[in-house]
Design a protein around this motif. Structure first.
Motif, PDB file in Angstrom:
ATOM      1  N   GLY A  86       0.871  -1.268   0.117  1.00 48.60           N
ATOM      2  CA  GLY A  86       0.108   0.068  -0.305  1.00 48.60           C
ATOM      3  C   GLY A  86       0.808   1.184  -0.035  1.00 48.60           C
ATOM      4  O   GLY A  86       0.485   2.349  -0.434  1.00 48.60           O
ATOM      5  N   VAL A  87       2.084   1.304   0.658  1.00 49.20           N
ATOM      6  CA  VAL A  87       2.973   2.207   0.625  1.00 49.20           C
ATOM      7  C   VAL A  87       4.360   1.776   0.187  1.00 49.20           C
ATOM      8  O   VAL A  87       4.676   0.672   0.879  1.00 49.20           O
ATOM      9  N   HIS A  88       4.999   2.582  -0.563  1.00 48.45           N
ATOM     10  CA  HIS A  88       6.553   2.157  -0.944  1.00 48.45           C
ATOM     11  C   HIS A  88       7.409   3.016  -0.280  1.00 48.45           C
ATOM     12  O   HIS A  88       7.398   4.316  -0.613  1.00 48.45           O
ATOM     13  N   GLN A  89       8.230   2.507   0.552  1.00 51.98           N
ATOM     14  CA  GLN A  89       9.248   3.523   1.068  1.00 51.98           C
ATOM     15  C   GLN A  89      10.537   3.354  -0.073  1.00 51.98           C
ATOM     16  O   GLN A  89      11.029   2.365   0.014  1.00 51.98           O
ATOM     17  N   TYR A  90      10.642   4.317  -0.665  1.00 51.39           N
ATOM     18  CA  TYR A  90      11.801   4.218  -1.973  1.00 51.39           C
ATOM     19  C   TYR A  90      13.057   4.890  -1.521  1.00 51.39           C
ATOM     20  O   TYR A  90      14.037   4.926  -2.475  1.00 51.39           O
ATOM     21  N   SER A  91      13.150   5.610  -0.427  1.00 51.91           N
ATOM     22  CA  SER A  91      14.368   6.160  -0.225  1.00 51.91           C
ATOM     23  C   SER A  91      14.616   6.193   1.305  1.00 51.91           C
ATOM     24  O   SER A  91      13.610   6.638   2.193  1.00 51.91           O
ATOM     25  N   PHE A  92      15.759   6.107   1.922  1.00 53.20           N
ATOM     26  CA  PHE A  92      16.089   6.582   3.295  1.00 53.20           C
ATOM     27  C   PHE A  92      16.965   7.981   3.461  1.00 53.20           C
ATOM     28  O   PHE A  92      17.434   8.239   4.483  1.00 53.20           O
ATOM     29  N   THR A  93      17.194   8.556   2.254  1.00 51.92           N
ATOM     30  CA  THR A  93      18.381   9.305   2.119  1.00 51.92           C
ATOM     31  C   THR A  93      17.642  10.730   1.351  1.00 51.92           C
ATOM     32  O   THR A  93      18.430  11.492   0.838  1.00 51.92           O
ATOM     33  N   GLY A  94      16.325  10.843   1.377  1.00 51.65           N
ATOM     34  CA  GLY A  94      15.639  11.936   0.886  1.00 51.65           C
ATOM     35  C   GLY A  94      15.899  13.243   1.418  1.00 51.65           C
ATOM     36  O   GLY A  94      16.431  13.323   2.598  1.00 51.65           O
ATOM     37  N   ARG A  95      15.604  14.317   0.867  1.00 54.52           N
ATOM     38  CA  ARG A  95      15.864  15.735   1.143  1.00 54.52           C
ATOM     39  C   ARG A  95      14.361  16.379   1.153  1.00 54.52           C
ATOM     40  O   ARG A  95      13.799  16.642   0.099  1.00 54.52           O
ATOM     41  N   VAL A  96      14.272  17.144   2.368  1.00 57.74           N
ATOM     42  CA  VAL A  96      12.891  18.042   2.211  1.00 57.74           C
ATOM     43  C   VAL A  96      13.206  19.307   2.755  1.00 57.74           C
ATOM     44  O   VAL A  96      13.959  19.426   3.876  1.00 57.74           O
ATOM     45  N   SER A  97      12.961  20.392   1.812  1.00 57.44           N
ATOM     46  CA  SER A  97      13.293  21.789   2.637  1.00 57.44           C
ATOM     47  C   SER A  97      12.885  22.074   3.850  1.00 57.44           C
ATOM     48  O   SER A  97      11.570  21.585   4.358  1.00 57.44           O
ATOM     49  N   GLY A  98      13.720  22.699   4.606  1.00 58.53           N
ATOM     50  CA  GLY A  98      13.278  22.854   6.207  1.00 58.53           C
ATOM     51  C   GLY A  98      13.750  21.843   7.141  1.00 58.53           C
ATOM     52  O   GLY A  98      13.411  21.985   8.320  1.00 58.53           O
ATOM     53  N   ILE A  99      14.045  20.651   6.588  1.00 58.75           N
ATOM     54  CA  ILE A  99      14.664  19.679   7.692  1.00 58.75           C
ATOM     55  C   ILE A  99      16.066  19.401   7.204  1.00 58.75           C
ATOM     56  O   ILE A  99      16.493  18.979   6.047  1.00 58.75           O
ATOM     57  N   ALA A 100      16.726  19.253   8.375  1.00 63.92           N
ATOM     58  CA  ALA A 100      18.356  18.992   8.211  1.00 63.92           C
ATOM     59  C   ALA A 100      18.433  17.357   8.282  1.00 63.92           C
ATOM     60  O   ALA A 100      17.765  16.974   9.060  1.00 63.92           O
ATOM     61  N   GLY A 101      19.227  16.901   7.290  1.00 62.69           N
ATOM     62  CA  GLY A 101      19.679  15.448   7.261  1.00 62.69           C
ATOM     63  C   GLY A 101      18.658  14.515   6.315  1.00 62.69           C
ATOM     64  O   GLY A 101      17.796  15.151   5.451  1.00 62.69           O
ATOM     65  N   ASP A 102      18.837  13.303   6.495  1.00 58.76           N
ATOM     66  CA  ASP A 102      18.134  12.534   5.652  1.00 58.76           C
ATOM     67  C   ASP A 102      16.868  12.371   6.247  1.00 58.76           C
ATOM     68  O   ASP A 102      16.173  12.296   7.230  1.00 58.76           O
ATOM     69  N   VAL A 103      15.787  12.106   5.300  1.00 57.72           N
ATOM     70  CA  VAL A 103      14.595  11.864   5.324  1.00 57.72           C
ATOM     71  C   VAL A 103      13.805  10.827   4.666  1.00 57.72           C
ATOM     72  O   VAL A 103      14.123  10.501   3.526  1.00 57.72           O
TER      73      VAL A 103
END
Length: 168
Positions: A86-103
């Motif tokens: 139902g949900v696919h986690q496709y990355s452990f190292t994503g980037r999101v504006s405003g969040i420091a580090g991996d997402v």
């Protein structure tokens, strides 16, 4: 777990059993399915929508029939999972504006927020059923459709019989 959920509800998205430790992986299929079912049953009986999360190789330890009973949140950073999910986690190292580090990055085609809300799960208030008013059953002899049989219907029939006006 349920006690904590009760303290923070409403929870608009599903909650999940995250099972991926080596000691868990070394369990037999029947042991793994039994403990997973026991956990999810407790969470669901408390009124929460509970998914099963792990990486694809681990999820394959469950039978397909077992997996099909639950919402599956599958981690696979190498491509699209080869099992139902139902949900696919496709990355452990994503980037999101405003969040420091991996997402962790996830994708889903399933609207779990609506499913949970419509069912009134996770402490989310179930939307009121605003059903359309039921159409009234036709009244025998009501020629003009006003819901009653009266002189106006008799006049309409008389005009029709006299050939002056067709019935509606």
């Amino acid at each position: 777990f349920v006690k904590l959920l009760n303290e923070v509800k409403p929870v608009p998205y599903f909650v999940a059993l995250d099972i991926e430790e080596k000691t868990q992986y070394n369990l037999s299929q029947s042991q793994l399915e039994a403990i997973t079912k026991a956990f999810i049953d407790v969470v669901e009986q408390a009124g929460y929508f509970c998914a099963l999360y792990s990486y694809e190789c681990f999820l394959r330890k469950y039978s397909a029939d077992f997996r099909n009973k639950y919402a599956i949140w599958c981690a696979n950073t190498g491509g699209t999972p080869g099992i139902g999910f139902g949900v696919h986690q496709y990355s452990f190292t994503g980037r999101v504006s405003g969040i420091a580090g991996d997402v962790d990055m996830n994708a889903s085609d399933t609207d779990y927020v609506s499913i949970i809300a419509k069912a009134g799960l996770n402490g989310v208030k179930k939307p009121e059923n605003k059903a359309e008013p039921k159409a009234k059953a036709p009244v025998k002899g009501d020629i003009n459709g006003d819901g009653r049989v009266d002189v106006a219907d008799i006049v309409a029939v008389a005009a029709h019989v006299a050939g002056k006006k067709p019935l509606k």
